[in-house]
Design an enzyme around this catalytic site. Structure first.
Site, PDB file in Angstrom:
ATOM      1  N   GLY A 180      87.428  66.123  92.782  1.00 47.58           N
ATOM      2  CA  GLY A 180      87.445  64.772  92.221  1.00 47.58           C
ATOM      3  C   GLY A 180      88.183  64.724  90.887  1.00 47.58           C
ATOM      4  O   GLY A 180      88.939  63.790  90.601  1.00 47.58           O
ATOM      5  N   GLU A 217      75.053  72.075  93.147  1.00 50.31           N
ATOM      6  CA  GLU A 217      75.008  71.495  94.490  1.00 50.31           C
ATOM      7  C   GLU A 217      75.212  72.623  95.502  1.00 50.31           C
ATOM      8  O   GLU A 217      76.293  73.193  95.586  1.00 50.31           O
ATOM      9  CB  GLU A 217      76.099  70.432  94.651  1.00 50.31           C
ATOM     10  N   CYS A 245      75.821  64.690 100.199  1.00 54.72           N
ATOM     11  CA  CYS A 245      75.884  64.497  98.748  1.00 54.72           C
ATOM     12  C   CYS A 245      74.614  63.838  98.235  1.00 54.72           C
ATOM     13  O   CYS A 245      74.292  63.962  97.065  1.00 54.72           O
ATOM     14  CB  CYS A 245      77.113  63.700  98.377  1.00 54.72           C
ATOM     15  N   LYS A 304      93.803  61.194 104.733  1.00 56.50           N
ATOM     16  CA  LYS A 304      93.841  62.614 105.104  1.00 56.50           C
ATOM     17  C   LYS A 304      92.448  63.061 105.530  1.00 56.50           C
ATOM     18  O   LYS A 304      91.486  62.983 104.774  1.00 56.50           O
ATOM     19  CB  LYS A 304      94.305  63.499 103.947  1.00 56.50           C
ATOM     20  N   GLY A 358      84.295  63.850  98.157  1.00 57.56           N
ATOM     21  CA  GLY A 358      84.286  65.306  98.260  1.00 57.56           C
ATOM     22  C   GLY A 358      83.646  65.918  97.032  1.00 57.56           C
ATOM     23  O   GLY A 358      82.776  65.310  96.397  1.00 57.56           O
ATOM     24  N   SER A 359      84.078  67.110  96.681  1.00 61.40           N
ATOM     25  CA  SER A 359      83.437  67.830  95.582  1.00 61.40           C
ATOM     26  C   SER A 359      83.837  67.262  94.222  1.00 61.40           C
ATOM     27  O   SER A 359      84.921  66.694  94.061  1.00 61.40           O
ATOM     28  CB  SER A 359      83.818  69.309  95.646  1.00 61.40           C
ATOM     29  N   THR A 360      82.968  67.450  93.256  1.00 58.50           N
ATOM     30  CA  THR A 360      83.264  67.006  91.883  1.00 58.50           C
ATOM     31  C   THR A 360      84.491  67.740  91.352  1.00 58.50           C
ATOM     32  O   THR A 360      85.323  67.149  90.659  1.00 58.50           O
ATOM     33  CB  THR A 360      82.031  67.243  90.998  1.00 58.50           C
ATOM     34  N   GLU A 414      83.698  59.451  95.182  1.00 56.24           N
ATOM     35  CA  GLU A 414      82.314  59.653  95.658  1.00 56.24           C
ATOM     36  C   GLU A 414      82.115  61.157  95.685  1.00 56.24           C
ATOM     37  O   GLU A 414      82.618  61.837  96.573  1.00 56.24           O
ATOM     38  CB  GLU A 414      82.147  59.109  97.076  1.00 56.24           C
TER      39      GLU A 414
HETATM   40  P1  NAI Z   1      86.577  69.689  98.789  1.00 60.82           P
HETATM   41  O1  NAI Z   1      86.212  68.685  97.775  1.00 60.82           O
HETATM   42  O2  NAI Z   1      87.475  70.818  98.390  1.00 60.82           O
HETATM   43  O3  NAI Z   1      87.287  68.950 100.028  1.00 60.82           O
HETATM   44  C1  NAI Z   1      87.207  67.570 100.268  1.00 60.82           C
HETATM   45  C2  NAI Z   1      88.564  67.051 100.694  1.00 60.82           C
HETATM   46  O4  NAI Z   1      89.491  67.230  99.624  1.00 60.82           O
HETATM   47  C3  NAI Z   1      89.191  67.757 101.901  1.00 60.82           C
HETATM   48  O5  NAI Z   1      89.872  66.803 102.687  1.00 60.82           O
HETATM   49  C4  NAI Z   1      90.180  68.712 101.250  1.00 60.82           C
HETATM   50  O6  NAI Z   1      91.257  69.033 102.093  1.00 60.82           O
HETATM   51  C5  NAI Z   1      90.649  67.897 100.074  1.00 60.82           C
HETATM   52  N1  NAI Z   1      91.204  68.700  98.978  1.00 60.82           N
HETATM   53  C6  NAI Z   1      90.829  69.945  98.581  1.00 60.82           C
HETATM   54  N2  NAI Z   1      91.586  70.350  97.555  1.00 60.82           N
HETATM   55  C7  NAI Z   1      92.461  69.347  97.279  1.00 60.82           C
HETATM   56  C8  NAI Z   1      93.496  69.171  96.321  1.00 60.82           C
HETATM   57  N3  NAI Z   1      93.783  70.109  95.434  1.00 60.82           N
HETATM   58  N4  NAI Z   1      94.185  68.014  96.328  1.00 60.82           N
HETATM   59  C9  NAI Z   1      93.893  67.053  97.210  1.00 60.82           C
HETATM   60  N5  NAI Z   1      92.936  67.157  98.144  1.00 60.82           N
HETATM   61  C10 NAI Z   1      92.216  68.290  98.178  1.00 60.82           C
HETATM   62  O7  NAI Z   1      85.231  70.264  99.430  1.00 60.82           O
HETATM   63  P2  NAI Z   1      85.005  71.649 100.219  1.00 60.82           P
HETATM   64  O8  NAI Z   1      85.885  72.720  99.658  1.00 60.82           O
HETATM   65  O9  NAI Z   1      85.109  71.373 101.652  1.00 60.82           O
HETATM   66  O10 NAI Z   1      83.478  71.947  99.865  1.00 60.82           O
HETATM   67  C11 NAI Z   1      83.128  72.603  98.660  1.00 60.82           C
HETATM   68  C12 NAI Z   1      81.903  71.970  98.033  1.00 60.82           C
HETATM   69  O11 NAI Z   1      82.160  70.632  97.720  1.00 60.82           O
HETATM   70  C13 NAI Z   1      80.645  71.923  98.874  1.00 60.82           C
HETATM   71  O12 NAI Z   1      79.904  73.080  98.802  1.00 60.82           O
HETATM   72  C14 NAI Z   1      79.905  70.768  98.285  1.00 60.82           C
HETATM   73  O13 NAI Z   1      79.154  71.208  97.174  1.00 60.82           O
HETATM   74  C15 NAI Z   1      80.992  69.848  97.824  1.00 60.82           C
HETATM   75  N6  NAI Z   1      81.232  68.745  98.759  1.00 60.82           N
HETATM   76  C16 NAI Z   1      80.678  67.553  98.492  1.00 60.82           C
HETATM   77  C17 NAI Z   1      80.833  66.517  99.357  1.00 60.82           C
HETATM   78  C18 NAI Z   1      80.228  65.214  99.086  1.00 60.82           C
HETATM   79  O14 NAI Z   1      80.215  64.340  99.941  1.00 60.82           O
HETATM   80  N7  NAI Z   1      79.713  64.991  97.905  1.00 60.82           N
HETATM   81  C19 NAI Z   1      81.576  66.651 100.614  1.00 60.82           C
HETATM   82  C20 NAI Z   1      82.160  67.946 100.792  1.00 60.82           C
HETATM   83  C21 NAI Z   1      81.976  68.939  99.895  1.00 60.82           C
END
Ligand code: NAI
Ligand code: MG
Length: 502
Positions: free
Chosen positions: A245, A399, A297, A188, A240-242, A262
């Protein structure tokens, strides 16, 4: 989210309309028929729309992957590897197109970021393509009369969810190792950056049997949720986000499926008193990922500067950081592009406001984004540095995922290490000194999965890359990462001492 007609915006840059999502080798619409729009964050204009996948689409994609996986697992590994190498070659031929797509939808500057990401993603296919012959097991020495060996078998259908900050590179890091190891994949894309990932799917699909790779475009709860909870998914891989995660790990716990995470970081850079030099300043800028708006990250977002060099180092850092040019991500002159979307932009601005309002935090440079002029057209955040005595305010703990760097003073090495480790994250760390003893002592004492000494570069294929503590579980960037994350071990033990038949 409404469907838009991009043609209605005569002055906007328009991306080619994606053919659809990839399910079972076909380019399809969502079962619901709905689409959602993708924004160019540098102009705040809508540039394309893509299918809005939900549970019914996840079902179709997982069914296709289940059907395709057994035959894919039987393809001789090096033949699978050759297909990945062909993907790498086709990808390399389209690097420029990919780079422009990434820059357009993410706001990452073409010259400093997007081109490198596109090249890096192609290289990931090349790297894993060459590793297919290394899916080896081992023999266990139980004695002359026993043959005991292990096989590295694929897990089955892998479900992967990726973010938007380096969407194509992070997608390649799921596709290449998962497929190399004989799994089928349902990936996805992030809702904010689906276009590059769909282009990558198109490049891959030319060489793959239908159903081995399926790519969905959709939102988190609506599409990621059903994928994480699908009973036929045998492994979950999330970047993605913790916060999310943890949601993924709970879903995995329900069915006892392995999970790789990650996640986020708040990584320390520790600068010793002997390192008050220009190359270190440049390294700190690189480690902070200022040219990716610090949406990384691994951003070295806590700068621990020795007290003896605190002011002089910050002066140099301010001078060099101020020279970076913010501008249209597609402009070759731009060093820095934009934040991904309004939500993240607002969040970053709130952190800056909090820093500005705090009496004991000194603003070294930057501040809130301009309210007028060309930069106000997009989500441009200005590199911002606060100097403060403490490691315990929100700006030093959370973060931010934006260009806000916090500089903290230290005098005693043990105290610097204690502060560096005083975080629930543990992803990256950077240590800067000419003294190799101090450097390695500190590198070993830091609770992070990935440490660099005297450089602030990104990950290279082959690195063991991943988090300690709440920064994640598992490693995917290397041969060992592929073996651990995308295969399961089966032990077979044979008694060689059976009675001879006469
Ligand atoms: P997120 O962690 O919500 O999104 C990442 C992925 O997870 C996207 O594909 C999203 O559609 C999916 N996702 C979201 N909620 C989900 C759920 N309930 N079940 C399954 N999949 C789900 O990150 P977001 O909202 O874009 O960013 C928020 C914060 O997360 C940022 O400010 C940053 O601090 C952190 N982040 C960290 C990343 C990293 O590489 N460590 C990458 C992106 C965001
Ligand atoms: Mg979220």
């Amino acid at each position: 989210m409404s469907t838009i007609a991009p043609q209605s915006q005569p002055h906007a840059v328009i991306a080619p309309r994606p053919k659809g999502m990839l399910i079972d080798g076909q380019w399809v619409e969502a079962v619901s028929g709905q689409r959602f729009s993708v924004e160019n964050p540098a102009k705040r204009t809508l540039i394309a729309d893509v299918p809005r996948a939900a549970a019914a689409d996840v079902d179709r994609a997982v069914a296709a992957a289940q059907k395709a996986q057994p035959a894919w697992a039987k393809v001789v590994p090096r033949e699978r590897g050759k297909l990945l190498l062909k993907i790498a070659e086709a990808f390399e031929a389209r690097v420029e197109e990919m780079a422009r797509t990434i820059a357009l939808e993410t706001g990452n500057a073409l010259r400093t970021q997007a081109r490198g990401e596109a090249r890096g993603a192609a290289d990931i296919f090349r790297y894993f393509g060459g590793l297919a012959g290394e899916l080896k097991g081992e023999t266990i020495p139980l004695g002359e009369h026993v043959l005991s060996y292990t096989r590295r078998e694929p897990l089955g259908v892998v479900g992967a969810i990726i973010p938007w900050n380096a969407p194509v590179l992070l997608g390649a890091l799921k596709i290449a190792p998962a497929l190399c190891a004989g799994n089928a994949l349902v990936l996805k894309a992030a809702e904010d950056a689906p276009l590059g990932v769909l282009l990558m799917a198109e490049i891959c699909q030319e060489f793959l049997p239908p159903g081995v790779l399926n790519v969905l475009t959709g939102f988190g709860v609506e599409c990621g949720g059903p994928l994480a909870n699908h009973p036929a998914i045998r492994k979950l891989s999330f970047t993605g986000s913790t916060e999310i995660g943890k949601v993924i790990m709970r879903a995995a716990a329900e069915r006892i499926v392995p999970v790789s995470l990650e996640l986020g970081g708040k990584s320390p850079s520790i600068v010793y008193p002997d390192a008050d030099e220009d190359w270190v300043v440049e390294g700190i800028i690189a480690a902070m990922r200022f040219t990716r708006q610090s949406q990384s990250c691994t951003a070295g977002s806590r700068l621990f500067l020795h007290a003896d060099i605190f002011d002089s180092f910050l002066a140099k850092l301010k001078a060099k950081t101020s020279a970076l040019k913010l501008g249209d991500p597609l402009d070759e002159q731009s060093d820095i592009g934009t934040i991904i979307n309004n939500k993240q932009f607002t969040k970053v601005c709130k952190y800056v406001e909090e820093g500005l309002s705090r009496a004991d935090a000194t603003l070294v440079m930057g501040g809130l984004p301009p309210k007028s002029g060309p930069l106000s057209e997009g989500y441009f955040a200005i590199p911002t540095i606060f100097a403060d005595q403490s490691n315990d305010w929100r700006l030093a703990r959370e973060e931010i995922f934006g260009p806000v760097l916090v500089a903290i003073r230290w005098t005693d090495e043990a105290e610097a290490i204690r502060m560096a480790n005083d975080s629930h994250y543990g992803l990256a760390a950077y240590v800067w000194t000419h003294d190799i003893g101090s450097a390695l002592r500190t590198a070993h004492a830091i609770e992070s999965g990935w440490v660099q000494v005297n450089q602030g570069l990104g990950q290279s294929p082959g690195h063991s890359y991943g988090g300690y503590k709440q920064s994640g579980i598992g490693r995917e960037f290397s041969l060992e990462g592929m073996l651990d994350s995308f295969t399961q071990r089966k032990n077979v033990t044979v008694n060689l001492n059976t009675p001879r038949r006469t």
